[in-house]
Design an enzyme around this catalytic site. Structure first.
Site, mmCIF file in Angstrom:
data_model
loop_
_atom_site.group_PDB
_atom_site.id
_atom_site.type_symbol
_atom_site.label_atom_id
_atom_site.label_comp_id
_atom_site.label_asym_id
_atom_site.label_seq_id
_atom_site.Cartn_x
_atom_site.Cartn_y
_atom_site.Cartn_z
ATOM 1 N N TYR A 76 19.143 18.513 47.947
ATOM 2 C CA TYR A 76 18.617 19.762 48.510
ATOM 3 C C TYR A 76 17.618 19.457 49.625
ATOM 4 C CZ TYR A 76 17.026 24.506 48.978
ATOM 5 O OH TYR A 76 16.753 25.750 49.499
ATOM 6 N N PHE A 128 25.760 35.246 77.486
ATOM 7 C CA PHE A 128 26.755 34.966 76.459
ATOM 8 C C PHE A 128 26.545 35.986 75.342
ATOM 9 C CE2 PHE A 128 28.793 33.136 72.773
ATOM 10 C CZ PHE A 128 30.066 33.034 73.296
ATOM 11 N N THR A 129 27.656 36.414 74.734
ATOM 12 C CA THR A 129 27.625 37.554 73.809
ATOM 13 C C THR A 129 26.550 37.417 72.720
ATOM 14 O OG1 THR A 129 29.404 36.485 72.590
ATOM 15 C CG2 THR A 129 30.039 38.161 74.166
ATOM 16 N N ASP A 219 21.013 26.311 76.418
ATOM 17 C CA ASP A 219 22.174 26.434 75.536
ATOM 18 C C ASP A 219 23.082 25.250 75.853
ATOM 19 O OD1 ASP A 219 24.590 26.918 74.319
ATOM 20 O OD2 ASP A 219 24.590 29.068 74.719
ATOM 21 N N LYS A 262 31.499 22.874 69.340
ATOM 22 C CA LYS A 262 32.211 22.627 70.597
ATOM 23 C C LYS A 262 32.105 21.141 70.945
ATOM 24 C CE LYS A 262 31.447 27.261 70.803
ATOM 25 N NZ LYS A 262 30.760 28.003 69.744
ATOM 26 N N ARG A 386 38.039 38.141 77.377
ATOM 27 C CA ARG A 386 36.668 37.948 77.832
ATOM 28 C C ARG A 386 36.435 38.903 78.991
ATOM 29 N NH1 ARG A 386 33.400 35.228 74.271
ATOM 30 N NH2 ARG A 386 33.952 37.289 73.605
ATOM 31 N N PHE A 453 34.089 43.095 70.124
ATOM 32 C CA PHE A 453 35.353 42.404 70.400
ATOM 33 C C PHE A 453 35.935 41.722 69.165
ATOM 34 C CE2 PHE A 453 33.120 38.416 70.311
ATOM 35 C CZ PHE A 453 31.851 38.760 70.744
HETATM 36 C C1 P70 Z 1 33.555 30.618 71.746
HETATM 37 C C2 P70 Z 1 32.469 30.409 70.714
HETATM 38 C C3 P70 Z 1 30.080 30.231 70.914
HETATM 39 C C4 P70 Z 1 28.882 30.030 71.708
HETATM 40 C C5 P70 Z 1 28.970 29.644 73.059
HETATM 41 C C6 P70 Z 1 27.794 29.496 73.814
HETATM 42 C C7 P70 Z 1 27.838 29.103 75.239
HETATM 43 C C8 P70 Z 1 26.505 30.071 71.937
HETATM 44 C C9 P70 Z 1 27.631 30.243 71.144
HETATM 45 C C10 P70 Z 1 27.447 30.672 69.719
HETATM 46 C C11 P70 Z 1 32.555 31.352 69.542
HETATM 47 C C12 P70 Z 1 32.445 32.779 69.934
HETATM 48 C C13 P70 Z 1 31.228 33.422 69.866
HETATM 49 C C14 P70 Z 1 31.131 34.742 70.263
HETATM 50 C C15 P70 Z 1 32.242 35.384 70.759
HETATM 51 C C16 P70 Z 1 33.473 34.750 70.784
HETATM 52 C C17 P70 Z 1 33.563 33.447 70.375
HETATM 53 N N1 P70 Z 1 31.224 30.407 71.403
HETATM 54 N N2 P70 Z 1 26.606 29.722 73.224
HETATM 55 O O1 P70 Z 1 34.687 30.802 71.327
HETATM 56 O O2 P70 Z 1 27.712 29.623 68.874
HETATM 57 O O3 P70 Z 1 29.693 30.414 67.559
HETATM 58 O O4 P70 Z 1 28.311 28.456 66.814
HETATM 59 O O5 P70 Z 1 27.400 30.738 66.655
HETATM 60 O O6 P70 Z 1 30.145 29.424 73.650
HETATM 61 O O7 P70 Z 1 33.283 30.546 72.950
HETATM 62 P P1 P70 Z 1 28.327 29.825 67.392
#
Ligand code: P70
Length: 461
Positions: A76, A128-129, A219, A262, A386, A453
């Site tokens: 743990y 980013f979303t 990021d 990634k 996207r 989405f």
């Molecule tokens: C994708 C994934 C994640 C991502 C990223 C960047 C530049 C942070 C994150 C978050 C997964 C994804 C996420 C949201 C919408 C669609 C797909 N990208 N910054 O497919 O990381 O997913 O580990 O929480 O690309 O591009 P995590």
């Protein structure tokens, strides 16, 4: 050396294990996508032939990473794998303090809560979303300060991830530096098409922000891919290794959030890293509220071990040459066939320009969503919207955000698919392009409040 550089991007590994794929008939695929509300996120992966939804958590681990799983210390507290990961983050990335998290958005949650006060502004090289949502949930407002070229799918600018320093200065002049805790810098910029930022630009951002006491949150989800593009295209870096460039990028920033799913070649994992002992202390405290103890942050010991090994593999030049080489191989086939794609080709995928693919469809008929569905029906290739669906609504007006980029992302997992798979993808995109005139678009019939989405549902018009 010269001779080796000219060789093909062929993979620096061979295949030890395979996972059989299932191919449905066209009629079965039509039914599957209808049942999924024309949203590729809602398909079952068993119904997919070539899965280009994302490069996130979908890469193939190496034999060394799999061996690392067996070395998991599932204590743990104080797992040995945590210390291995911490040492790796220090040595490979150069950040002093590490807080593991279960994935990237959890790190975004922590840093947003720590650094943002309600009413603050957070400039960034495009949104980013998940990043933007966590900024908003913490009371901040995202402001896009990326160069205009990033919003133009046809601009061939080699570093479309660059910050427009005039836009940044204008924001500082307008709201005051004390309302800007940090700028969010992504390497590479996902929503722009996987586009890198140059070191020259990052250095200039560092200089400008330092003058005003504004920090940089990095990021670093695809930092090694960005470093590879700098090595290939930025004057003065051809003789530097990817590993050296990664360190140089990181050294210009204060804190980092990482989705290790990634670049770092694992199926799950992430972290927050920082050079600031106070931020570290606060993050270490918050992580126990939302993730788990500060030496595992929601991960198993074995996950941290696989991540530590994956990080080291990710900064190897030959790995990035093959990884980006494969993406560019697909991109070139589509460019040669006259398919509208985002130029230049990015590092983690090829982005189809749905506005030019379907010039007859207005954006509120969801051209990118439509294209992703059509592609799946044609060949079982799964891509990701996207565009307007991903961009969500303006929290103040409630209207759709209408992003300039309306894209479908063909995202390539690392070390998973072959050159022949890429050929099939190109054949299918070309086929769908030839039939483009027949597409009628979609209407949204279900819309979740957050990150719509992922779960929105559509019907055919
Ligand atoms: C994708 C994934 C994640 C991502 C990223 C960047 C530049 C942070 C994150 C978050 C997964 C994804 C996420 C949201 C919408 C669609 C797909 N990208 N910054 O497919 O990381 O997913 O580990 O929480 O690309 O591009 P995590």
């Amino acid at each position: 050396m010269q001779r080796i550089k000219k060789r093909s991007w062929a993979e620096p590994y061979k295949i030890k294990m395979v996972e059989p794929l299932r191919m449905l008939s066209r009629r079965e695929r039509e039914q599957a996508i209808r049942e999924a509300g024309y949203n590729t996120f809602l398909l079952r992966s068993e119904d997919v032939y070539i899965d280009l939804l994302t490069d996130s958590g979908t890469s193939a681990m190496s034999d060394r990473q799999w061996a690392g799983l067996m070395l998991g210390d599932e204590a743990y507290a104080g797992s040995r794998n945590f210390y291995h990961l911490e040492e790796t983050v220090r040595n490979v990335y150069g950040y002093k303090y590490l807080v593991p998290t279960h994935q990237g958005r959890a790190a975004e949650h922590l840093i947003s809560k720590i650094l943002i006060k309600p009413g603050d502004y957070i400039p960034g090289n495009m949104y980013f979303t998940t990043t933007k949502l966590h900024q908003e949930l913490a009371g901040g407002k995202f402001v896009d300060v990326i160069i205009d070229e990033a919003h133009d799918p046809e601009s061939e600018h080699p570093f479309k991830g660059n910050v427009d320093l005039d836009k940044l200065q204008a924001l500082i002049d307008r709201v005051g530096a004390d309302k800007i805790p940090y700028i969010a810098i992504a390497t590479t910029v996902n929503m722009a098409g996987g586009q890198p930022i140059s070191l020259e630009n990052l250095r200039a951002v560092r200089e400008l922000t330092a003058k005003y006491g504004i920090q940089i949150v990095h990021d670093m989800t695809r930092v090694a891919e960005n470093a590879y593009m700098i090595q290939q295209n930025e004057p003065g870096y051809a003789d530097k290794t990817v590993a050296e460039i990664v360190k140089e990028i990181n050294s210009l920033t204060d804190h980092a959030t990482m989705s290790a799913k990634k670049d770092a070649l694992v199926n799950i994992g992430g972290f927050l890293a920082t050079n600031d002992p106070d931020v570290f202390e606060q993050a270490r405290n918050l992580v126990v509220v939302y993730e788990g103890l500060h030496t595992y942050g929601g991960l198993a010991g074995r996950d941290m071990e696989a991540m530590a090994i994956g990080i080291k593999e990710s900064v190897m030049d030959e790995h990035q040459k093959a990884r980006v080489g494969q993406v560019h191989y697909l991109g070139k086939m589509l460019l040669d066939a006259g398919i509208p794609v985002v130029k230049p080709i990015g590092t983690h995928g090829v982005f189809l320009d749905a506005k030019r693919f379907y010039p007859h469809l207005p954006q509120d008929k969801f051209p990118a969503q439509t294209l992703a569905a059509e592609l799946y029906v044609d060949s079982g290739v799964r891509a990701m919207e996207r565009g307007i669906v991903s961009a969500g609504r303006n929290p103040e007006t409630g209207d759709h955000n209408y992003p300039k980029l309306e894209l479908v992302r063909l995202t390539i997992p690392r070390r998973v698919y072959t050159q022949a798979h890429m050929d099939v993808v190109a054949e299918s995109v070309i086929e769908v392009y030839e039939q483009a005139g027949k597409a009628k678009g979609l209407k949204m019939v279900f819309e979740p409040k957050y990150l719509r989405f992922f779960q929105a549902r559509f019907e055919k018009l």
